[in-house]
Design a protein around this motif. Structure first.
Motif, PDB file in Angstrom:
ATOM      1  N   LYS A  76     -61.121 -18.710 -15.879  1.00  0.00           N
ATOM      2  CA  LYS A  76     -61.829 -17.422 -15.865  1.00  0.00           C
ATOM      3  C   LYS A  76     -60.893 -16.236 -15.681  1.00  0.00           C
ATOM      4  N   ALA A  77     -59.770 -16.459 -15.017  1.00  0.00           N
ATOM      5  CA  ALA A  77     -58.818 -15.365 -14.787  1.00  0.00           C
ATOM      6  C   ALA A  77     -58.154 -14.990 -16.123  1.00  0.00           C
ATOM      7  N   ILE A  78     -58.108 -13.703 -16.409  1.00  0.00           N
ATOM      8  CA  ILE A  78     -57.466 -13.225 -17.641  1.00  0.00           C
ATOM      9  C   ILE A  78     -55.970 -13.107 -17.340  1.00  0.00           C
ATOM     10  N   ARG A  79     -55.148 -13.652 -18.224  1.00  0.00           N
ATOM     11  CA  ARG A  79     -53.714 -13.769 -17.978  1.00  0.00           C
ATOM     12  C   ARG A  79     -52.895 -12.781 -18.807  1.00  0.00           C
ATOM     13  N   ALA A  90     -40.714 -16.692 -25.464  1.00  0.00           N
ATOM     14  CA  ALA A  90     -41.515 -16.778 -24.234  1.00  0.00           C
ATOM     15  C   ALA A  90     -42.897 -16.188 -24.455  1.00  0.00           C
ATOM     16  N   VAL A  91     -42.956 -15.081 -25.170  1.00  0.00           N
ATOM     17  CA  VAL A  91     -44.247 -14.446 -25.438  1.00  0.00           C
ATOM     18  C   VAL A  91     -45.093 -15.367 -26.314  1.00  0.00           C
ATOM     19  N   ILE A  92     -44.490 -15.961 -27.331  1.00  0.00           N
ATOM     20  CA  ILE A  92     -45.223 -16.877 -28.216  1.00  0.00           C
ATOM     21  C   ILE A  92     -45.720 -18.084 -27.423  1.00  0.00           C
ATOM     22  N   ALA A  93     -44.869 -18.629 -26.552  1.00  0.00           N
ATOM     23  CA  ALA A  93     -45.278 -19.763 -25.714  1.00  0.00           C
ATOM     24  C   ALA A  93     -46.424 -19.363 -24.791  1.00  0.00           C
ATOM     25  N   ALA A  94     -46.343 -18.168 -24.229  1.00  0.00           N
ATOM     26  CA  ALA A  94     -47.395 -17.706 -23.323  1.00  0.00           C
ATOM     27  C   ALA A  94     -48.717 -17.504 -24.071  1.00  0.00           C
ATOM     28  N   VAL A  95     -48.644 -17.027 -25.299  1.00  0.00           N
ATOM     29  CA  VAL A  95     -49.860 -16.850 -26.096  1.00  0.00           C
ATOM     30  C   VAL A  95     -50.458 -18.220 -26.421  1.00  0.00           C
ATOM     31  N   ASN A  96     -49.636 -19.142 -26.879  1.00  0.00           N
ATOM     32  CA  ASN A  96     -50.122 -20.451 -27.304  1.00  0.00           C
ATOM     33  C   ASN A  96     -50.543 -21.347 -26.155  1.00  0.00           C
ATOM     34  N   GLU A  97     -49.736 -21.405 -25.098  1.00  0.00           N
ATOM     35  CA  GLU A  97     -50.003 -22.346 -24.003  1.00  0.00           C
ATOM     36  C   GLU A  97     -50.752 -21.696 -22.854  1.00  0.00           C
ATOM     37  N   GLY A  98     -50.457 -20.430 -22.584  1.00  0.00           N
ATOM     38  CA  GLY A  98     -51.073 -19.755 -21.449  1.00  0.00           C
ATOM     39  C   GLY A  98     -52.279 -18.929 -21.820  1.00  0.00           C
ATOM     40  N   ILE A 100     -52.559 -15.983 -23.068  1.00  0.00           N
ATOM     41  CA  ILE A 100     -52.481 -14.652 -22.463  1.00  0.00           C
ATOM     42  C   ILE A 100     -53.279 -13.635 -23.261  1.00  0.00           C
ATOM     43  N   HIS A 101     -53.794 -12.668 -22.544  1.00  0.00           N
ATOM     44  CA  HIS A 101     -54.554 -11.577 -23.140  1.00  0.00           C
ATOM     45  C   HIS A 101     -53.600 -10.513 -23.693  1.00  0.00           C
ATOM     46  N   ALA A 102     -52.515 -10.262 -22.951  1.00  0.00           N
ATOM     47  CA  ALA A 102     -51.569  -9.209 -23.349  1.00  0.00           C
ATOM     48  C   ALA A 102     -50.224  -9.479 -22.684  1.00  0.00           C
ATOM     49  N   TYR A 103     -49.228  -8.764 -23.143  1.00  0.00           N
ATOM     50  CA  TYR A 103     -47.938  -8.794 -22.453  1.00  0.00           C
ATOM     51  C   TYR A 103     -47.407  -7.374 -22.370  1.00  0.00           C
ATOM     52  N   CYS A 104     -46.571  -7.154 -21.362  1.00  0.00           N
ATOM     53  CA  CYS A 104     -45.941  -5.847 -21.147  1.00  0.00           C
ATOM     54  C   CYS A 104     -44.459  -6.079 -20.939  1.00  0.00           C
ATOM     55  N   LEU A 115     -53.982   0.486 -18.485  1.00  0.00           N
ATOM     56  CA  LEU A 115     -54.932   0.284 -19.570  1.00  0.00           C
ATOM     57  C   LEU A 115     -55.113  -1.203 -19.870  1.00  0.00           C
ATOM     58  N   LYS A 116     -54.018  -1.951 -19.932  1.00  0.00           N
ATOM     59  CA  LYS A 116     -54.100  -3.381 -20.242  1.00  0.00           C
ATOM     60  C   LYS A 116     -54.822  -4.152 -19.135  1.00  0.00           C
ATOM     61  N   ILE A 117     -54.616  -3.770 -17.879  1.00  0.00           N
ATOM     62  CA  ILE A 117     -55.327  -4.422 -16.771  1.00  0.00           C
ATOM     63  C   ILE A 117     -56.824  -4.135 -16.886  1.00  0.00           C
ATOM     64  N   LYS A 118     -57.168  -2.877 -17.165  1.00  0.00           N
ATOM     65  CA  LYS A 118     -58.591  -2.518 -17.295  1.00  0.00           C
ATOM     66  C   LYS A 118     -59.236  -3.228 -18.481  1.00  0.00           C
ATOM     67  N   GLN A 119     -58.511  -3.365 -19.578  1.00  0.00           N
ATOM     68  CA  GLN A 119     -59.039  -4.094 -20.732  1.00  0.00           C
ATOM     69  C   GLN A 119     -59.226  -5.580 -20.401  1.00  0.00           C
ATOM     70  N   ALA A 120     -58.263  -6.148 -19.682  1.00  0.00           N
ATOM     71  CA  ALA A 120     -58.365  -7.552 -19.282  1.00  0.00           C
ATOM     72  C   ALA A 120     -59.575  -7.765 -18.373  1.00  0.00           C
ATOM     73  N   TYR A 121     -59.796  -6.828 -17.450  1.00  0.00           N
ATOM     74  CA  TYR A 121     -60.951  -6.919 -16.562  1.00  0.00           C
ATOM     75  C   TYR A 121     -62.252  -6.816 -17.353  1.00  0.00           C
ATOM     76  N   GLU A 122     -62.277  -5.971 -18.362  1.00  0.00           N
ATOM     77  CA  GLU A 122     -63.461  -5.836 -19.208  1.00  0.00           C
ATOM     78  C   GLU A 122     -63.759  -7.156 -19.924  1.00  0.00           C
ATOM     79  N   VAL A 123     -62.721  -7.824 -20.411  1.00  0.00           N
ATOM     80  CA  VAL A 123     -62.894  -9.137 -21.042  1.00  0.00           C
ATOM     81  C   VAL A 123     -63.458 -10.126 -20.023  1.00  0.00           C
ATOM     82  N   HIS A 124     -62.907 -10.115 -18.813  1.00  0.00           N
ATOM     83  CA  HIS A 124     -63.382 -10.997 -17.737  1.00  0.00           C
ATOM     84  C   HIS A 124     -64.867 -10.752 -17.469  1.00  0.00           C
ATOM     85  N   THR A 125     -65.241  -9.493 -17.353  1.00  0.00           N
ATOM     86  CA  THR A 125     -66.629  -9.116 -17.063  1.00  0.00           C
ATOM     87  C   THR A 125     -67.558  -9.533 -18.194  1.00  0.00           C
ATOM     88  N   LEU A 126     -67.146  -9.294 -19.434  1.00  0.00           N
ATOM     89  CA  LEU A 126     -67.975  -9.667 -20.582  1.00  0.00           C
ATOM     90  C   LEU A 126     -68.159 -11.182 -20.679  1.00  0.00           C
TER      91      LEU A 126
END
Length: 175
Positions: A76-79, A90-98, A100-104, A115-126
């Protein structure tokens, strides 16, 4: 009515980064920190977290390895991944295995990360809302005294409720 605070877990092996994140976001978010993937996993067992942000370069367990484990154990936690390098693998591995919603990139830009944290929270809420609605639908579907059948465009029965089974005189599983 006040909205609940976003609960963020920030994972980084560098204490200065943890302090900077905490001091930057503590007023508008509920901030938890961990200095390793293992510590973060223990924290996730005890605390409900909306958004997990992990640094990529850490000893013992990389951010993408940690996020892959977090995905399995705490889906349930957005990563999100934070990387100080242009480490595309590393980013590709994180997208495929983890998942992830976004990277910075480090050093992080305050507006971009917020903004990315707020978007991730919105995904979690939805997702949470969708799960509640599906659960409510299933309760109504299963307990309705009226026969209900869900069919696809070919007329194949996808789902039938117990009242339908009683009407036809067959177990729902046979339909």
């Amino acid at each position: 009515m006040n909205e609940p605070k976003i609960r963020v877990l920030f994972v980084d092996d560098e204490e200065n980064n943890l302090k900077a994140f905490r001091s930057t976001f503590r007023r508008e978010m509920d901030v938890l920190t961990a200095n390793s993937g293992a510590e973060a996993l223990h924290l996730l067992e005890r605390e409900e977290v909306h958004v997990v942000i992990s640094d990529q370069r850490m000893p013992q367990m990389t951010g993408s390895e940690f996020l892959a484990i977090a995905r399995q154990r705490f889906p349930k936690a957005i990563r999100m991944l934070l990387t100080g390098f242009s480490d595309l693998e590393a980013v590709i591995a994180a997208v495929n295995e983890g998942g992830i919603h976004a990277y910075c990139t480090k050093p992080w830009d305050l507006n971009d990360l917020t903004l990315k944290i707020k978007q991730a929270y919105e995904v979690h809420t939805l997702r949470d809302e969708r799960e509640k609605l599906l659960h409510r639908y299933q309760q109504i579907f299963d307990t309705s005294g009226d026969p209900i059948v869900v069919v696809d465009h070919r007329g194949t029965i996808l789902q039938a409720n117990p009242a339908c089974g009683r009407l036809i005189g067959l177990p729902v599983s046979d339909l």
